[in-house]
Design a protein around this motif. Structure first.
Motif, PDB file in Angstrom:
ATOM      1  N   UNK A 173       0.521  -1.418  -0.476  1.00 31.46           N
ATOM      2  CA  UNK A 173      -0.121   0.169  -0.078  1.00 31.46           C
ATOM      3  C   UNK A 173       1.082   1.319   0.008  1.00 31.46           C
ATOM      4  N   UNK A 174       1.862   1.479   0.318  1.00 32.38           N
ATOM      5  CA  UNK A 174       3.103   2.553   0.607  1.00 32.38           C
ATOM      6  C   UNK A 174       3.613   2.424  -0.773  1.00 32.38           C
ATOM      7  N   UNK A 175       3.697   1.900  -1.364  1.00 34.02           N
ATOM      8  CA  UNK A 175       4.311   1.589  -2.432  1.00 34.02           C
ATOM      9  C   UNK A 175       3.558   2.617  -3.328  1.00 34.02           C
ATOM     10  N   UNK A 176       2.158   2.596  -2.704  1.00 35.54           N
ATOM     11  CA  UNK A 176       1.221   2.731  -4.706  1.00 35.54           C
ATOM     12  C   UNK A 176       1.291   4.240  -4.020  1.00 35.54           C
ATOM     13  N   UNK A 177       1.531   4.895  -2.731  1.00 34.27           N
ATOM     14  CA  UNK A 177       1.325   5.408  -2.344  1.00 34.27           C
ATOM     15  C   UNK A 177       2.439   7.209  -2.458  1.00 34.27           C
ATOM     16  N   UNK A 178       3.314   6.121  -2.714  1.00 33.17           N
ATOM     17  CA  UNK A 178       4.862   7.055  -2.506  1.00 33.17           C
ATOM     18  C   UNK A 178       5.313   7.627  -3.976  1.00 33.17           C
ATOM     19  N   UNK A 179       5.060   8.877  -3.725  1.00 33.70           N
ATOM     20  CA  UNK A 179       5.821   9.954  -5.109  1.00 33.70           C
ATOM     21  C   UNK A 179       7.538   9.458  -5.336  1.00 33.70           C
ATOM     22  N   UNK A 180       7.493   9.837  -6.382  1.00 30.00           N
ATOM     23  CA  UNK A 180       8.873   9.234  -7.116  1.00 30.00           C
ATOM     24  C   UNK A 180      10.011  10.715  -6.197  1.00 30.00           C
ATOM     25  N   UNK A 181      10.987   9.206  -6.011  1.00 28.12           N
ATOM     26  CA  UNK A 181      11.985  10.045  -4.816  1.00 28.12           C
ATOM     27  C   UNK A 181      11.470   9.925  -3.923  1.00 28.12           C
ATOM     28  N   UNK A 182      10.682   9.592  -3.008  1.00 29.69           N
ATOM     29  CA  UNK A 182      10.276   9.430  -2.253  1.00 29.69           C
ATOM     30  C   UNK A 182      11.500   9.984  -0.787  1.00 29.69           C
ATOM     31  N   UNK A 183      10.677  10.717   0.225  1.00 28.18           N
ATOM     32  CA  UNK A 183      11.806  10.422   1.483  1.00 28.18           C
ATOM     33  C   UNK A 183      10.808   9.326   2.319  1.00 28.18           C
ATOM     34  N   UNK A 184      11.485   7.839   3.019  1.00 26.42           N
ATOM     35  CA  UNK A 184      10.571   7.442   3.808  1.00 26.42           C
ATOM     36  C   UNK A 184      11.091   7.170   5.193  1.00 26.42           C
ATOM     37  N   UNK A 185      10.372   7.190   5.956  1.00 25.52           N
ATOM     38  CA  UNK A 185      10.721   7.161   7.477  1.00 25.52           C
ATOM     39  C   UNK A 185      10.427   5.976   7.762  1.00 25.52           C
ATOM     40  N   UNK A 186      10.367   4.636   8.124  1.00 23.26           N
ATOM     41  CA  UNK A 186      10.163   3.905   8.686  1.00 23.26           C
ATOM     42  C   UNK A 186      10.815   4.280  10.855  1.00 23.26           C
ATOM     43  N   UNK A 187       9.547   3.860  11.861  1.00 21.96           N
ATOM     44  CA  UNK A 187       9.781   4.127  13.198  1.00 21.96           C
ATOM     45  C   UNK A 187       9.420   2.829  13.491  1.00 21.96           C
ATOM     46  N   UNK A 188       9.778   2.686  14.732  1.00 13.64           N
ATOM     47  CA  UNK A 188       9.890   1.501  15.412  1.00 13.64           C
ATOM     48  C   UNK A 188      10.557   0.513  14.117  1.00 13.64           C
ATOM     49  N   UNK A 189      11.583   0.427  13.639  1.00 13.61           N
ATOM     50  CA  UNK A 189      12.108  -0.046  12.382  1.00 13.61           C
ATOM     51  C   UNK A 189      12.330  -1.468  13.400  1.00 13.61           C
ATOM     52  N   UNK A 229      12.648  -4.224   7.923  1.00  8.44           N
ATOM     53  CA  UNK A 229      12.153  -5.002   6.912  1.00  8.44           C
ATOM     54  C   UNK A 229      11.238  -3.326   6.126  1.00  8.44           C
ATOM     55  N   UNK A 230      10.527  -3.664   7.021  1.00  9.34           N
ATOM     56  CA  UNK A 230       9.565  -2.300   6.407  1.00  9.34           C
ATOM     57  C   UNK A 230      10.289  -1.417   5.208  1.00  9.34           C
ATOM     58  N   UNK A 231      11.120  -0.522   5.953  1.00  6.61           N
ATOM     59  CA  UNK A 231      11.738   0.784   5.491  1.00  6.61           C
ATOM     60  C   UNK A 231      12.718   0.085   3.666  1.00  6.61           C
ATOM     61  N   UNK A 232      13.725  -1.250   4.473  1.00  4.57           N
ATOM     62  CA  UNK A 232      14.569  -1.580   2.979  1.00  4.57           C
ATOM     63  C   UNK A 232      13.727  -2.035   2.337  1.00  4.57           C
ATOM     64  N   UNK A 233      12.516  -3.246   2.420  1.00  2.33           N
ATOM     65  CA  UNK A 233      11.294  -3.660   0.818  1.00  2.33           C
ATOM     66  C   UNK A 233      10.713  -2.287   0.501  1.00  2.33           C
ATOM     67  N   UNK A 234      10.305  -1.504   1.660  1.00  2.00           N
ATOM     68  CA  UNK A 234       9.705   0.133  -0.152  1.00  2.00           C
ATOM     69  C   UNK A 234      10.759   0.821  -0.481  1.00  2.00           C
ATOM     70  N   UNK A 235      11.750   0.769  -0.046  1.00  2.76           N
ATOM     71  CA  UNK A 235      13.022   0.889  -0.858  1.00  2.76           C
ATOM     72  C   UNK A 235      13.393   0.473  -1.894  1.00  2.76           C
ATOM     73  N   UNK A 236      13.305  -0.982  -2.071  1.00  2.00           N
ATOM     74  CA  UNK A 236      13.471  -1.615  -2.937  1.00  2.00           C
ATOM     75  C   UNK A 236      12.919  -1.408  -4.392  1.00  2.00           C
ATOM     76  N   UNK A 237      11.338  -1.485  -3.617  1.00  2.00           N
ATOM     77  CA  UNK A 237       9.842  -1.280  -4.431  1.00  2.00           C
ATOM     78  C   UNK A 237       9.830  -0.174  -4.905  1.00  2.00           C
ATOM     79  N   UNK A 238      11.206   1.333  -4.793  1.00  2.00           N
ATOM     80  CA  UNK A 238      10.849   2.466  -5.362  1.00  2.00           C
ATOM     81  C   UNK A 238      11.536   2.858  -6.145  1.00  2.00           C
TER      82      UNK A 238
END
Length: 267
Positions: free
Chosen positions: A90-106, A110-119
């Protein structure tokens, strides 16, 4: 009954038998993972024994499979759940190009890495209060070009991120304190309590996150977090109480309930 020992020529069937006797439902799959991870017969014996006494498989082999990635997971670090893959999608579908992503309580990151890999072209930051999680997350996040900070929620993040975060992932603990003892032993006994305990009603950490989220989100930015189906209404109320707008998204296949929150001025 004697338990067969393992030597260098140990067959998969021996490992499967020991795991199945210990109650491992997916003994065949687990045996293959353990045998692939063990460097020699002595390590194989040790790993099987650790699994037999109840350690999570991911802690035994040292990694979890998440969103098609191999995420390193150290002892006592929260193991990413497969249902959370829905949040990443869901996050990948909403993220803009060149997104700044924060994974809190990380946790493991895993979440941040997976999203970064998808974008593409992601600027990734992660934070956790648990030093063990931070050490683990750094090994996962660094190859993705991200930074990991140790501290309580937003406190350790660079102040310059305020008002610039496009996607805020915050997989906060949401198990009510009194229900911790009802969790499976793998979680209850072997994962850090700070990664599980959400306070009296399970929403204590969430309320702290949403109270500050608006000042960190960029225009159009979103906060995503997971909750249980029965907590969804209360979670939405907590988001609204912090001045954010919320929608509930579900994935029936993964049994996932995700809240997507945004600032009213960016909807």
């Amino acid at each position: 009954m004697s338990v067969p020992s393992l030597d260098q020529s140990a067959s998969e069937s021996v490992v499967v038998s020991r795991l199945r006797a210990a109650g491992c439902v997916f003994a065949e799959d687990e045996a293959r993972m353990i045998m692939s991870a063990a460097a020699d017969a002595a390590e194989l014996e040790e790993m099987v024994e650790r699994r037999v006494v109840g350690l999570p498989l991911e802690h035994v082999v040292g990694y979890a499979e998440f969103c098609g990635l191999r995420i390193e997971v150290d002892a006592e670090v929260f193991v990413p759940r497969r249902r959370t893959e829905a949040l990443v999608r869901m996050a990948a579908e909403l993220a803009p190009a060149r997104a700044i992503v924060v994974d809190l309580c990380c946790g493991s990151g895993a979440l941040g890495v997976a999203l970064a890999t998808a974008l593409d072209e992601v600027e990734l930051y992660a934070a956790d209060v648990d030093p063990a999680a931070v050490r683990c997350a750094r090994r996962n996040v660094a190859p993705a070009g991200g930074e990991v900070y140790e501290g309580d929620l937003f406190a350790p993040l660079p102040v310059g991120l305020k008002g610039r975060v496009d996607v805020l992932l915050s997989n906060v603990p949401y198990v009510p304190t009194v229900e911790i003892e009802l969790l499976p032993a793998e979680a209850r006994d072997y994962e850090a309590r700070v990664a599980l305990d959400g306070g009296v009603d399970g929403l204590a950490v969430l309320r702290r996150v949403v109270a500050e989220a608006a000042e960190w989100l960029a225009p159009g930015g979103v906060l995503l977090f997971e909750t249980s189906e029965r907590q969804a209404d209360e979670a939405v109320a907590a988001v609204g109480g912090a001045g954010l707008l919320a929608q509930v998204a579900t994935d029936d296949d993964l049994d996932a309930t995700v809240i997507i929150a945004s600032r009213p001025d960016t909807v």
